[in-house]
Design an enzyme around this catalytic site. Structure first.
Site, PDB file in Angstrom:
ATOM      1  N   GLU A 152     -26.631  -9.687 -16.253  1.00 58.03           N
ATOM      2  CA  GLU A 152     -25.109 -10.144 -16.352  1.00 58.03           C
ATOM      3  C   GLU A 152     -24.653 -11.104 -15.410  1.00 58.03           C
ATOM      4  O   GLU A 152     -23.825 -10.898 -14.681  1.00 58.03           O
ATOM      5  CB  GLU A 152     -24.299  -8.860 -16.537  1.00 58.03           C
ATOM      6  CG  GLU A 152     -24.554  -8.192 -17.541  1.00 58.03           C
ATOM      7  CD  GLU A 152     -23.999  -6.668 -17.476  1.00 58.03           C
ATOM      8  OE1 GLU A 152     -23.113  -6.208 -16.678  1.00 58.03           O
ATOM      9  OE2 GLU A 152     -24.157  -5.780 -18.579  1.00 58.03           O
ATOM     10  N   GLU A 265     -29.301  -3.871 -26.147  1.00 56.05           N
ATOM     11  CA  GLU A 265     -28.501  -2.699 -26.143  1.00 56.05           C
ATOM     12  C   GLU A 265     -27.567  -2.553 -27.014  1.00 56.05           C
ATOM     13  O   GLU A 265     -26.248  -2.598 -26.864  1.00 56.05           O
ATOM     14  CB  GLU A 265     -27.657  -2.993 -24.738  1.00 56.05           C
ATOM     15  CG  GLU A 265     -28.516  -3.160 -23.469  1.00 56.05           C
ATOM     16  CD  GLU A 265     -27.710  -3.417 -22.172  1.00 56.05           C
ATOM     17  OE1 GLU A 265     -26.594  -2.993 -22.261  1.00 56.05           O
ATOM     18  OE2 GLU A 265     -28.187  -3.671 -21.195  1.00 56.05           O
TER      19      GLU A 265
END
Ligand code: G3I
Length: 359
Positions: A152, A265
């Site tokens: 991220e 995910e």
């Protein structure tokens, strides 16, 4: 049709390999027969306390990602490494052939206070970052063969697309390159992954993030940074529009930069107040269209859902229910009683329907 000897040998080798693979309908079995890996994020506490959950994970998963057990605040909360929770997962799953994914080495979240301060300081940032990657990867060398090295790092709200994380502030924009180089040296055989979210929508923010990701990977590759794969987190939402064709084109462009692709995910959030059966069908449909777009690329290798049963989903945790009507999310392939949902069939169909790849 006449087959050359080489073609014939190739086909019979593939047939022999396929015969050795599990023939059952588990997600793990279907994945293996179609050249993929399937797995889920897992929780050590639940694996220990809940035998039905453990059995479900062992039946369905060829891969498992510790959901929190390898994050910085879990392994080095107070300057002294402790891997016992991740090791519990390994002990329970590895003997059945489940491979572990490492999640995650460099992230702005789940940082102990001391590390957050050390990373954000120019005198200590580089060393702190490198020491952490070196220590964790060396400890798991040979036991984990794929790592989310940087997680991220993008922020489409910034002009340069880069998140102002502690490492960005202390080390500088080249912290990503430092992280990947340190990771390669620490575990030369491990696959090194850049992992991010928020890439699926048709809105301008998602679009800016897709472009920032392409730019980042292109720049890393130009500098010979050892990034092997991109993890598409895929926290999908039914509230967000999805354009299958343009997303497939994005994934193709990304893989064209020379990286493998993993779905790392996957889950599907919704706020619908329709009947559960209707919600489940819409969640399955979104899952299938998303996976069709990704698996269209031959370099797409694995699918990991962020949890396996709705019973253990971050969207249902800590009494802060995600949904506006405070009823549980139905984001995962199995329901809270471990029964398969339409989403599980959708994942199977997407793997079966994907262009063939080496098994
Ligand atoms: O362990 C404590 C517990 O002792 C305490 O009672 C409880 C009360 O808040 O908190 C527990 O810790 C929580 C931890 O999960 C373990 O359950 C943290 O508060 C909570 O912030 C943490 O959330 C995790 C989050 O990452 C932050 O690390 C979620 O479970 C996990 O699903 C989520 O996963 C992230 C990926 O790593 C990266 N991509 C997005 C994804 C979803 O947010």
């Amino acid at each position: 049709m006449t087959l050359s000897r080489q073609q014939f040998l190739g086909l019979s080798a593939a047939a022999t390999a396929a015969a050795a693979l599990p023939l059952d309908d588990s997600l793990r079995g279907v994945a293996a027969r179609h050249g993929f890996m399937f797995g889920a994020a897992v929780r050590s506490g639940a694996l220990i306390a809940d035998p039905r959950y453990r059995a479900l994970v062992l039946r369905e998963c060829g891969l498992a990602t510790p959901e929190g057990e390898l994050k910085w605040n879990a392994v080095d909360a107070d300057r002294g490494y402790d891997f016992h929770r991740a090791e519990a997962i390994q002990t329970m799953l590895a003997p059945s052939g489940v491979r572990l994914r490492g999640h995650t080495l460099v992230w702005h979240n789940a940082l102990p206070r001391w590390a957050e301060l050390a990373l954000a300081t120019s005198e200590t940032g580089r060393q702190t970052l490198a020491d952490h990657i070196q220590a964790v990867m060396a400890a798991w060398r040979g036991r984990i063969d794929s790592w989310d090295v940087v997680n991220e790092a993008l922020d489409p709200g910034e002009a340069d697309g880069m998140r102002r994380s502690p490492a960005f502030r202390g080390v500088g924009p080249d912290y990503i390159e430092l992280a990947f180089r340190t990771a390669r040296a620490a575990a030369p055989m491990a696959e090194l992954v850049y992992n991010d979210y928020g890439l699926e929508g048709t809105d301008t923010r998602s679009d800016a993030k897709r472009r920032a990701l392409l730019r980042l990977i292109e720049q890393l590759k130009m500098r010979d940074t050892p990034v092997d794969a991109v993890g598409l987190q895929a926290h999908l939402s039914l509230e967000q529009a999805f354009d299958q064709r343009s997303y497939a084109a994005f994934v193709r462009e990304l893989s064209g930069l020379g990286v493998d692709i993993h779905v790392t995910e996957l889950d599907v959030a919704d706020h619908s107040t329709e009947a559960v059966s209707v919600r489940d069908r819409r969640i399955a449909d979104r899952t299938e269209r998303f996976l069709d777009a990704v698996l269209d690329t031959p370099r797409a290798r694995s699918i990991v859902t962020w949890g396996l049963t709705d019973l253990y989903s971050w969207l249902n945790d800590w009494g802060r229910y995600y949904r506006r009507d405070l009823t549980p999310a139905r984001a995962l392939p199995f329901d809270a009683s471990y029964r398969p949902k339409p989403m599980a069939d959708a994942i199977r169909r997407a793997m079966r329907g994907a262009p063939a790849r080496a098994v």
